[in-house]
Design a protein around this motif. Structure first.
Motif, PDB file in Angstrom:
ATOM      1  N   ALA A 137     -15.179 -25.969 -42.047  1.00 56.28           N
ATOM      2  CA  ALA A 137     -14.985 -26.241 -43.884  1.00 56.28           C
ATOM      3  C   ALA A 137     -14.058 -27.209 -44.457  1.00 56.28           C
ATOM      4  O   ALA A 137     -14.269 -27.529 -45.521  1.00 56.28           O
ATOM      5  CB  ALA A 137     -14.334 -25.268 -43.767  1.00 56.28           C
ATOM      6  N   VAL A 138     -13.593 -28.112 -44.088  1.00 56.73           N
ATOM      7  CA  VAL A 138     -12.576 -29.171 -44.284  1.00 56.73           C
ATOM      8  C   VAL A 138     -13.770 -30.237 -44.363  1.00 56.73           C
ATOM      9  O   VAL A 138     -13.325 -30.902 -45.549  1.00 56.73           O
ATOM     10  CB  VAL A 138     -11.838 -29.762 -42.452  1.00 56.73           C
ATOM     11  N   TRP A 139     -14.740 -30.581 -43.297  1.00 52.11           N
ATOM     12  CA  TRP A 139     -15.283 -31.618 -44.179  1.00 52.11           C
ATOM     13  C   TRP A 139     -16.293 -31.299 -45.536  1.00 52.11           C
ATOM     14  O   TRP A 139     -16.455 -32.514 -45.997  1.00 52.11           O
ATOM     15  CB  TRP A 139     -16.565 -32.397 -42.840  1.00 52.11           C
ATOM     16  N   PHE A 140     -16.742 -30.210 -45.673  1.00 56.33           N
ATOM     17  CA  PHE A 140     -17.125 -29.746 -46.826  1.00 56.33           C
ATOM     18  C   PHE A 140     -16.796 -30.324 -47.938  1.00 56.33           C
ATOM     19  O   PHE A 140     -16.558 -30.731 -48.960  1.00 56.33           O
ATOM     20  CB  PHE A 140     -17.463 -28.716 -46.341  1.00 56.33           C
ATOM     21  N   VAL A 141     -14.727 -29.677 -47.771  1.00 52.05           N
ATOM     22  CA  VAL A 141     -14.013 -30.260 -48.456  1.00 52.05           C
ATOM     23  C   VAL A 141     -14.234 -31.044 -49.496  1.00 52.05           C
ATOM     24  O   VAL A 141     -14.220 -32.327 -49.912  1.00 52.05           O
ATOM     25  CB  VAL A 141     -12.856 -28.738 -48.504  1.00 52.05           C
ATOM     26  N   THR A 142     -14.186 -31.708 -47.873  1.00 54.21           N
ATOM     27  CA  THR A 142     -13.066 -33.308 -48.427  1.00 54.21           C
ATOM     28  C   THR A 142     -14.351 -33.968 -48.609  1.00 54.21           C
ATOM     29  O   THR A 142     -14.558 -34.751 -49.563  1.00 54.21           O
ATOM     30  CB  THR A 142     -13.102 -34.334 -46.744  1.00 54.21           C
ATOM     31  N   GLY A 143     -15.731 -33.311 -48.394  1.00 54.85           N
ATOM     32  CA  GLY A 143     -16.626 -34.546 -49.350  1.00 54.85           C
ATOM     33  C   GLY A 143     -16.868 -33.939 -51.283  1.00 54.85           C
ATOM     34  O   GLY A 143     -16.882 -34.931 -51.752  1.00 54.85           O
ATOM     35  N   ILE A 144     -16.565 -32.450 -51.346  1.00 55.84           N
ATOM     36  CA  ILE A 144     -16.586 -32.379 -52.584  1.00 55.84           C
ATOM     37  C   ILE A 144     -15.008 -32.347 -53.323  1.00 55.84           C
ATOM     38  O   ILE A 144     -15.693 -32.758 -54.485  1.00 55.84           O
ATOM     39  CB  ILE A 144     -17.019 -30.763 -52.543  1.00 55.84           C
TER      40      ILE A 144
END
Lengths: 530, 351
Positions: free
Chosen positions: A356-363
């Motif tokens: 979840a964190v890396w998805f948000v970091t990406g976006i």
């Protein structure tokens, strides 16, 4: 107002001068005015959005704090009358109220960010789905304003609100002081994403003219401009050429582009942060570091502890931990331990939170799939390295090379290449194209052609390569020396002439070799767009 | 004095000296990277040469290449005893001409100012390189400041005129021997602002002018002509409007009519030399060095001689050849003039 514009330098000159002339108690007011003037240059409309974030966060923070106070007073006043259960129930009710206030504010502000930044991304994806289903309907893209630095100031403000909700520190009572915390101009457009308790003392304190501090700040600003103008913006010419023609620049060109972009991004982003921290230092405001020689990292986890530190710690504190310990996740954890066993099951909530964190970091970095894939790619390699830990351990027990210099160098180069490869997604901005170009590095063998003639067709001449080589060498040397402590302090301990020669040369080199002015497109700092 | 104070003072002195050295290095670098206009493009060096003069001229020519390549002050002196100077540079826009006129009038009050009207066609700033050729050579004054402000393109910055190093810094990679050779001072290019050309390229084709949607000159351009008229009136200087006999770019009849009308309205003298080529004796097969765009020395001498007679008669200019001091100055200038003529002709012969 670009950091690299003459107007900005003039703005700084006036600000620094006035800052130390006016009464000290007015310094923060001047900074607020300067920050809003700076921000207004991006367009008056942007002020509305930063104004909404400031006002709503301020009000929510105050409401939460008042609720804390009300609860405390109530419990003190009714100490004898209330039973333990009643007290608990009362506390729970108040906690829910505070949580509701925080949630509304978070939804509103992240909602603004989401609508302004991601609406067209959603529309593009919906159009893609409609096309797949054979529909001829096409949703129109919206012409939405993206206020400058919205990702940064929203995250900073929401971090403040969560901290106030957690009771980490009291809410700021003065709306205007809070407005300064949200809008403090040096960090507004590319970070670092500061914590309120880190900045509070510096922002609202009274600062006397301290020549050492000021000269250190100016030196840091100069170093930032050197990195940005001499290295990053000159390298930009080569990077743009390489990624601008994917049909021609395949094979070893891609590898070259990957290296160029790694250097450009590092010089650009750290240069911007140097300018930011330097400006704050001249103003007497200490600010947290955002980079700690990330390209010397020996592993991907270490890299992320040293690159864009403030963003990483924001996600850890305000997203990773809350997700990891939230009730649904605890249930998942319980279930997974039961079904998958203790060893694997305990990793499920951690990995779920990481994804979840890396998805948000990406976006967060951009409203496009390439950023999402980039974020998840980082996540994948972090998990992989974690899973491979036992293997590494076995390897090191068997071969004992961990402390060998060559092995450390290997680890550093491996991490650098891995991170640079992932960054190609940011470079090409298209997922299939990135994979295609990455693959071409192993299929198109054109090293000879690139090194003999190709490098001269990238818009860079021999003089550019010389400047870049010398600039990079200086950058590398400063990083190496910096491992032993502050380079500026080391220079300051030398006779004054040494300082003058070093910084005088740096200034002259920046003026002479910087890629700015007519003939160069005014290049924004890369992180301005986030 | 305490030890700390002594150390501090020493430190302060060192910092000041250090800063002065840095400034000196920057100043030297600025001189080094600034274009010297001593190679193929020499026109950029013309404007600054005026400041070395005694500034006692009877006639000042102001305008673009149609003045500095078509009129020869040496001929005006030799044939009519008129002491003249040309303040012109490549594609000099009308507001630049105005500010040069304003600046010139700060130094001296000539009897006549001759303005070539071709630049009326431009209502807005055009090219940075031409702006630089005109403005970089000007000395600092309010005229220069206003000239910069009027001339700057959107992509230009005022500060880059104040510190040209910021504009030309990237020339470090293309420095040529002339940049070092002329680091401390350039050679003289003009002869009282005239840029000598002795080549001959006959006219064999005159490109036809494009059909324009609107032949009216722009408001901005007219406003500067108005300012010129007012300035000359204020300073009791006669303003003469001319159009040099360059065959192209096209000088449209509609443009000519507007200038004629303006001149009549303001009681100004206006000569379109394109209408007098026969009287002047111009032969476009021998008198131009670039097929009709500009005259060569031979054509320019004919034109100047014709105009000199007109100036002497119509503007009642006195023959000053009997002024000993001035004659001595011109003696040196004429020697330079003919030496260069011979050199250029010899070079042409070799080619």
């Amino acid at each position: 107002m670009l950091f690299t514009s003459y107007r900005f330098l003039f703005f700084l000159l006036v600000l620094f001068t006035v800052y130390y002339i006016i009464p000290k108690k007015c310094q923060w007011m001047l900074l607020l005015a300067a920050s809003y003037i700076f921000y207004a240059y991006a367009g008056w409309e942007c002020l509305i959005f930063i104004g909404i974030t400031t006002l709503t966060t301020y009000v929510a923070g105050r409401m939460i704090e008042q609720n804390h106070a009300t609860q405390k007073n109530y419990l003190a006043a009714h100490k004898a009358e209330l039973s333990k259960e009643e007290k608990k129930a009362y506390k729970e009710r108040q906690k829910n109220k505070r949580f509701a206030v925080m949630t509304v504010c978070l939804i509103l502000n992240f909602g603004i960010l989401a609508v302004l930044k991601y609406t067209n991304f959603v529309i593009a994806n919906m159009n893609g789905i409609l096309e797949l289903t054979g529909s001829t309907k096409v949703l129109a893209f919206q012409d939405l304003l993206l206020p400058l630095g919205i990702s940064f100031y929203t995250f900073q403000s929401m971090g403040y609100l969560i901290d106030v909700h957690r009771g980490t520190y009291p809410a700021q009572k003065n709306l205007f002081k809070f407005a300064l915390f949200v809008s403090f101009f040096p960090q507004l457009i590319q970070g670092p994403i500061s914590r309120y308790d880190d900045l509070e003392k510096g922002l609202f304190g009274q600062h006397t003219f301290d020549w050492t501090n000021i000269s250190f700040g100016l030196q840091r600003i100069l170093w930032g401009y050197f990195k940005k103008l001499v290295i990053a913006d000159r390298m930009l010419i080569g990077v743009n050429t390489l990624i601008g023609d994917t049909a021609t620049y395949t094979g070893f060109y891609v590898f070259l582009g990957m290296l160029f972009y790694a250097l450009q991004l590092y010089a650009d982003f750290t240069g911007g942060i140097d300018i930011t921290i330097g400006i704050a230092q001249v103003l007497g405001i200490p600010m947290q570091e955002n980079f700690k020689r990330p390209y010397f990292s020996k592993g991907i986890k270490e890299y992320w502890r040293r690159w864009h530190i403030s963003l990483g710690s924001w996600f850890t504190d305000y997203l990773f931990y809350p997700i990891s310990v939230c009730k649904p996740m605890l249930k998942v954890s319980k279930w997974s331990r039961k079904v998958l066993g203790e060893k694997i099951g305990k990793r499920v909530p951690v990995y779920a939170a990481s994804i979840a964190v890396w998805f948000v970091t990406g976006i967060w970095h951009g409203a496009a799939w390439n950023f999402v894939v980039w974020g998840l790619g980082n996540c994948f390699f972090i998990m992989l390295s974690q899973e491979c830990e036992p293997l590494y351990e076995k390897f090191h027990n068997r071969f004992r090379v961990k402390e060998k210099v060559w092995f450390k160098a290997f680890q550093i180069i491996r991490t650098f290449l891995l991170m640079s490869s992932l960054r190609m997604l940011d470079c090409y901005r298209d997922v299939p194209m990135t994979f295609k170009m990455f693959g071409s590095m192993f299929t198109d063998w054109n090293v000879g052609e690139v090194l003999s003639a190709g490098v001269w067709n990238l818009g860079l001449g021999i003089h550019d390569y010389v400047v870049l080589a010398v600039g990079t060498l200086i950058l590398f040397t400063v990083s190496m020396v910096g491992r032993r402590g502050s380079v500026r302090e080391m220079i300051a301990r030398k006779p004054i002439g040494v300082s003058l020669v070093i910084f005088g040369s740096l200034f002259i080199a920046t003026v002479l070799f910087g890629a700015y002015g007519m003939g160069y497109d005014a290049s924004q700092f890369i992180y301005n767009q986030f | 004095m305490s030890e700390t104070k002594k150390v501090r003072r020493k430190r302060a002195v060192a910092v000041i000296i250090g800063l002065l050295v840095i400034l000196a290095v920057l100043a030297l670098l600025q001189r080094l990277v600034m274009p010297k206009y001593m190679g193929e493009v020499k026109e950029g060096a013309l404007i600054s040469e005026y400041y070395d003069e005694d500034k006692d001229f009877d006639v000042i020519f102001i305008g673009d290449c149609e003045v500095y390549e078509n009129f020869v002050p040496a001929t005006l002196w030799e044939n009519y005893g008129i002491n003249s100077y040309i303040r012109g540079s490549a594609q000099q826009l009308i507001w630049q001409s105005y500010y040069l006129m304003e600046e010139t009038l700060q130094y001296e009050k000539p009897d006549v100012i001759v303005f070539n009207v071709l630049s009326l066609q431009y209502n807005e700033p055009q090219k940075e390189a031409y702006n630089r050729m005109t403005i970089d050579g000007m000395r600092w004054s309010t005229s220069k400041v206003e000239c910069i402000q009027a001339s700057m393109l959107e992509s230009e910055n005022f500060i880059e005129y104040v510190f040209p190093l910021l504009r030309y810094h990237d020339r470090w990679s293309e420095l040529e021997p002339e940049d070092f050779q002329y680091l401390l001072g350039a050679e003289k290019v003009g002869h009282n602002g005239y840029y000598m050309q002795v080549g001959v390229v006959p006219v064999d084709y005159i490109p036809e002018g494009k059909i324009l949607g609107d032949y009216s000159f722009g408001e901005n351009a007219w406003s500067y002509l108005d300012k010129m008229v007012a300035l000359c009136e204020e300073n009791d200087v006669e303003l003469v409007l001319i159009k040099a006999p360059s065959l192209y770019p096209e000088w449209y009849e509609e443009w000519d009519a507007q200038v004629e009308e303006y001149a009549a309205e303001h009681n100004l003298k206006y000569i379109n030399f394109l209408e007098y080529t026969e009287e002047i004796g111009l032969d476009y097969s021998t008198d131009t060095y670039d097929a009709g765009l500009h005259l060569n020395l031979y054509g320019a001498v004919k034109l100047t001689d014709y105009f000199g007679a007109w100036l002497a008669e119509e503007c009642e200019l006195q023959d000053r050849r009997d002024e000993e001091a001035l004659a001595e100055v011109w003696e040196v200038k004429l020697e330079d003039f003919y030496t260069q003529k011979e050199e250029l002709e010899a070079l042409k012969e070799e080619e």
